[in-house]
Scaffold this motif. Structure first.
Motif, PDB file in Angstrom:
ATOM      1  N   PRO A 134     -13.078 -64.202  10.369  1.00 40.06           N
ATOM      2  CA  PRO A 134     -14.437 -63.724   9.884  1.00 40.06           C
ATOM      3  C   PRO A 134     -14.039 -62.689   8.817  1.00 40.06           C
ATOM      4  CG  PRO A 134     -13.894 -62.656  11.934  1.00 40.06           C
ATOM      5  CD  PRO A 134     -12.931 -63.781  11.868  1.00 40.06           C
ATOM      6  N   SER A 135     -12.752 -62.002   8.565  1.00 39.55           N
ATOM      7  CA  SER A 135     -12.518 -61.014   7.688  1.00 39.55           C
ATOM      8  C   SER A 135     -11.124 -60.889   7.169  1.00 39.55           C
ATOM      9  CB  SER A 135     -13.092 -59.718   8.481  1.00 39.55           C
ATOM     10  OG  SER A 135     -11.929 -59.316   9.383  1.00 39.55           O
ATOM     11  N   PRO A 136     -11.123 -60.012   5.942  1.00 41.65           N
ATOM     12  CA  PRO A 136      -9.569 -59.978   5.514  1.00 41.65           C
ATOM     13  C   PRO A 136      -8.672 -59.514   6.705  1.00 41.65           C
ATOM     14  CG  PRO A 136     -10.978 -59.379   3.998  1.00 41.65           C
ATOM     15  CD  PRO A 136     -11.803 -59.492   5.135  1.00 41.65           C
ATOM     16  N   ARG A 137      -9.263 -58.539   7.303  1.00 42.12           N
ATOM     17  CA  ARG A 137      -8.063 -57.926   8.365  1.00 42.12           C
ATOM     18  C   ARG A 137      -7.754 -59.152   9.545  1.00 42.12           C
ATOM     19  NH1 ARG A 137      -9.997 -52.628  11.446  1.00 42.12           N
ATOM     20  NH2 ARG A 137      -9.701 -51.919   9.646  1.00 42.12           N
TER      21      ARG A 137
ATOM     22  N   ALA B  44     -15.323 -49.079   2.130  1.00 46.45           N
ATOM     23  CA  ALA B  44     -15.936 -50.380   2.047  1.00 46.45           C
ATOM     24  C   ALA B  44     -15.581 -50.885   3.588  1.00 46.45           C
ATOM     25  CB  ALA B  44     -15.407 -51.336   1.168  1.00 46.45           C
ATOM     26  N   PRO B  45     -16.578 -51.727   4.018  1.00 48.78           N
ATOM     27  CA  PRO B  45     -16.364 -52.486   5.528  1.00 48.78           C
ATOM     28  C   PRO B  45     -15.088 -53.231   5.644  1.00 48.78           C
ATOM     29  CG  PRO B  45     -18.358 -53.402   4.170  1.00 48.78           C
ATOM     30  CD  PRO B  45     -17.642 -52.321   3.363  1.00 48.78           C
ATOM     31  N   PHE B  46     -14.426 -53.573   4.473  1.00 50.06           N
ATOM     32  CA  PHE B  46     -12.944 -54.443   4.638  1.00 50.06           C
ATOM     33  C   PHE B  46     -12.188 -53.714   4.190  1.00 50.06           C
ATOM     34  CE2 PHE B  46     -15.910 -58.583   3.794  1.00 50.06           C
ATOM     35  CZ  PHE B  46     -15.981 -58.834   5.036  1.00 50.06           C
ATOM     36  N   ASP B  47     -12.040 -52.451   4.138  1.00 52.62           N
ATOM     37  CA  ASP B  47     -10.651 -51.831   3.792  1.00 52.62           C
ATOM     38  C   ASP B  47     -10.264 -51.382   5.009  1.00 52.62           C
ATOM     39  OD1 ASP B  47     -11.498 -51.467   1.111  1.00 52.62           O
ATOM     40  OD2 ASP B  47     -11.768 -49.366   0.888  1.00 52.62           O
ATOM     41  N   PHE B  48      -8.753 -51.763   5.190  1.00 57.86           N
ATOM     42  CA  PHE B  48      -7.860 -51.163   6.388  1.00 57.86           C
ATOM     43  C   PHE B  48      -6.521 -50.880   5.883  1.00 57.86           C
ATOM     44  CE2 PHE B  48      -7.908 -55.737   5.484  1.00 57.86           C
ATOM     45  CZ  PHE B  48      -6.476 -55.996   5.893  1.00 57.86           C
ATOM     46  N   ASP B  49      -6.020 -50.158   6.965  1.00 58.76           N
ATOM     47  CA  ASP B  49      -4.651 -49.706   6.721  1.00 58.76           C
ATOM     48  C   ASP B  49      -4.157 -49.556   8.010  1.00 58.76           C
ATOM     49  OD1 ASP B  49      -2.175 -48.765   6.312  1.00 58.76           O
ATOM     50  OD2 ASP B  49      -2.483 -47.500   4.864  1.00 58.76           O
TER      51      ASP B  49
ATOM     52  N   ARG C  91       2.870 -53.160   8.996  1.00 55.81           N
ATOM     53  CA  ARG C  91       1.814 -52.716   8.545  1.00 55.81           C
ATOM     54  C   ARG C  91       0.935 -53.731   7.729  1.00 55.81           C
ATOM     55  NH1 ARG C  91       2.222 -47.651   4.214  1.00 55.81           N
ATOM     56  NH2 ARG C  91      -0.184 -47.384   4.273  1.00 55.81           N
ATOM     57  N   ILE C  92      -0.269 -53.653   7.964  1.00 55.68           N
ATOM     58  CA  ILE C  92      -1.217 -54.614   7.450  1.00 55.68           C
ATOM     59  C   ILE C  92      -2.051 -53.653   6.485  1.00 55.68           C
ATOM     60  CG2 ILE C  92      -0.803 -56.788   8.674  1.00 55.68           C
ATOM     61  CD1 ILE C  92      -3.450 -55.964  10.159  1.00 55.68           C
ATOM     62  N   GLN C  93      -2.551 -53.999   5.289  1.00 55.55           N
ATOM     63  CA  GLN C  93      -3.462 -53.284   4.608  1.00 55.55           C
ATOM     64  C   GLN C  93      -4.451 -54.246   3.833  1.00 55.55           C
ATOM     65  OE1 GLN C  93       0.125 -51.586   2.453  1.00 55.55           O
ATOM     66  NE2 GLN C  93      -0.874 -49.658   2.773  1.00 55.55           N
ATOM     67  N   GLY C  94      -5.683 -53.727   3.379  1.00 53.10           N
ATOM     68  CA  GLY C  94      -6.472 -54.694   2.716  1.00 53.10           C
ATOM     69  C   GLY C  94      -7.350 -53.639   2.040  1.00 53.10           C
ATOM     70  N   ARG C  95      -7.730 -53.880   0.606  1.00 52.07           N
ATOM     71  CA  ARG C  95      -8.842 -53.270  -0.161  1.00 52.07           C
ATOM     72  C   ARG C  95      -9.195 -54.188  -1.455  1.00 52.07           C
ATOM     73  NH1 ARG C  95      -3.366 -51.370  -0.850  1.00 52.07           N
ATOM     74  NH2 ARG C  95      -2.916 -51.787  -2.804  1.00 52.07           N
ATOM     75  N   PRO C  96     -10.244 -53.649  -2.018  1.00 49.28           N
ATOM     76  CA  PRO C  96     -10.746 -54.494  -3.145  1.00 49.28           C
ATOM     77  C   PRO C  96      -9.642 -54.117  -4.140  1.00 49.28           C
ATOM     78  CG  PRO C  96     -12.558 -53.087  -2.279  1.00 49.28           C
ATOM     79  CD  PRO C  96     -11.394 -52.777  -1.364  1.00 49.28           C
ATOM     80  N   SER C  97      -9.285 -55.230  -4.867  1.00 52.11           N
ATOM     81  CA  SER C  97      -8.453 -55.297  -5.947  1.00 52.11           C
ATOM     82  C   SER C  97      -9.104 -54.975  -7.505  1.00 52.11           C
ATOM     83  CB  SER C  97      -7.409 -56.512  -5.980  1.00 52.11           C
ATOM     84  OG  SER C  97      -8.368 -57.737  -6.474  1.00 52.11           O
ATOM     85  N   GLY C  98     -10.306 -55.186  -7.632  1.00 52.48           N
ATOM     86  CA  GLY C  98     -11.139 -54.777  -8.929  1.00 52.48           C
ATOM     87  C   GLY C  98     -11.005 -56.052  -9.628  1.00 52.48           C
ATOM     88  N   GLY C  99     -10.283 -57.153  -9.292  1.00 51.14           N
ATOM     89  CA  GLY C  99     -10.300 -58.560  -9.816  1.00 51.14           C
ATOM     90  C   GLY C  99     -11.273 -59.406  -9.171  1.00 51.14           C
TER      91      GLY C  99
ATOM     92  N   HIS D 198     -10.821 -62.976 -10.338  1.00 47.78           N
ATOM     93  CA  HIS D 198     -10.576 -64.195 -11.070  1.00 47.78           C
ATOM     94  C   HIS D 198      -9.597 -65.190  -9.769  1.00 47.78           C
ATOM     95  CE1 HIS D 198      -7.250 -61.401 -11.556  1.00 47.78           C
ATOM     96  NE2 HIS D 198      -6.360 -62.446 -11.390  1.00 47.78           N
ATOM     97  N   HIS D 199      -9.509 -64.714  -8.897  1.00 40.90           N
ATOM     98  CA  HIS D 199      -8.836 -65.525  -7.794  1.00 40.90           C
ATOM     99  C   HIS D 199      -9.858 -65.826  -6.600  1.00 40.90           C
ATOM    100  CE1 HIS D 199      -4.775 -65.195  -9.686  1.00 40.90           C
ATOM    101  NE2 HIS D 199      -4.928 -63.759  -9.777  1.00 40.90           N
ATOM    102  N   HIS D 200      -9.510 -66.755  -5.748  1.00 47.37           N
ATOM    103  CA  HIS D 200     -10.345 -67.001  -4.691  1.00 47.37           C
ATOM    104  C   HIS D 200     -10.546 -66.182  -3.653  1.00 47.37           C
ATOM    105  CE1 HIS D 200     -10.182 -71.013  -5.901  1.00 47.37           C
ATOM    106  NE2 HIS D 200      -8.881 -71.213  -5.993  1.00 47.37           N
ATOM    107  N   GLY D 201      -9.657 -64.996  -3.860  1.00 44.91           N
ATOM    108  CA  GLY D 201     -10.162 -63.876  -2.880  1.00 44.91           C
ATOM    109  C   GLY D 201     -11.083 -62.892  -3.349  1.00 44.91           C
ATOM    110  N   ALA D 202     -11.882 -63.209  -4.369  1.00 47.41           N
ATOM    111  CA  ALA D 202     -13.054 -62.385  -4.771  1.00 47.41           C
ATOM    112  C   ALA D 202     -12.630 -60.960  -4.954  1.00 47.41           C
ATOM    113  CB  ALA D 202     -14.174 -62.613  -3.755  1.00 47.41           C
ATOM    114  N   GLY D 203     -11.345 -60.821  -5.640  1.00 44.47           N
ATOM    115  CA  GLY D 203     -11.041 -59.475  -5.750  1.00 44.47           C
ATOM    116  C   GLY D 203     -10.752 -58.642  -4.594  1.00 44.47           C
ATOM    117  N   TYR D 204     -10.057 -59.255  -3.851  1.00 46.20           N
ATOM    118  CA  TYR D 204      -9.654 -58.549  -2.625  1.00 46.20           C
ATOM    119  C   TYR D 204      -8.059 -58.520  -2.358  1.00 46.20           C
ATOM    120  CZ  TYR D 204     -10.140 -56.165   1.699  1.00 46.20           C
ATOM    121  OH  TYR D 204     -10.009 -55.301   2.650  1.00 46.20           O
TER     122      TYR D 204
END
Length: 125
Positions: free
Chosen positions: A103-106, A45-50, A57-65, A67-73
Motif C-alpha cells: 500500500p505505500s513506499p514504506r 508528506a504522508p509518505f515521508d519516512f526515515d 536504514r530505509i528512507q523515502g521522500r518526494p524526488s521532485g521528478g 518522469h519515472h514510474h515512481g511518480a517522483g518518489y
C-alpha cells in the motif's frame, strides 16, 4: 446497443472513483496566512519516512521528478536507491519485490529489506 452489463456498470463506477480521487489529489491547499508567515512548519508528506527496519536504514521522500514510474518518489535502502513504481490501483512495487504489491513506499522498502535477507541492494541504473 445492448443493455449495460454489471461489468460495464462496475467499470464506469471505478472510472468515476479514480477521476474523483485525481481531482482531490491535485486540488489546491487551503493553507492559512500563518502557515506562510512564521507559523509552524508544515508536517511531512504522508509518505515521508526515515527509519531503521530490521537493521537497515530505509528512507523515502518526494524526488521532485515525475518522469519515472515512481511518480517522483525516491526510496533508499542503506543509501542506495530502490526503484519503486506506483501501480494504477494506487499500490506500490519495487524492483526487488515486483510481484507483491503493497500500500505505500514504506511498505515497499520494508518488503525489499525482507526479500534481501541481509544482502546489499545493488544500484538499479
Amino acid at each position: 446497443m445492448p443493455d449495460p452489463t454489471r461489468r460495464h456498470a462496475l467499470r464506469g463506477a471505478a472510472g468515476l472513483a479514480v477521476t474523483a480521487g485525481a481531482f482531490t489529489a491535485v486540488s489546491p491547499s487551503r493553507a492559512s496566512a500563518a502557515d506562510h508567515h512564521g507559523g509552524p512548519a508544515p508536517s511531512p508528506a504522508p509518505f515521508d519516512f526515515d527509519e531503521v527496519y530490521r537493521g537497515r536504514r530505509i528512507q523515502g521522500r518526494p524526488s521532485g521528478g515525475g518522469h519515472h514510474h515512481g511518480a517522483g518518489y525516491a526510496v533508499f535502502v542503506d543509501g542506495v536507491e530502490l526503484h519503486v513504481m506506483r501501480n494504477a490501483d494506487g499500490t506500490w512495487i519495487s524492483v526487488v519485490s515486483h510481484y507483491d504489491p503493497v500500500p505505500s513506499p514504506r511498505a515497499a522498502a520494508r518488503a525489499a529489506v525482507e526479500e534481501l535477507q541481509g544482502a546489499p541492494l545493488v544500484p538499479f541504473n
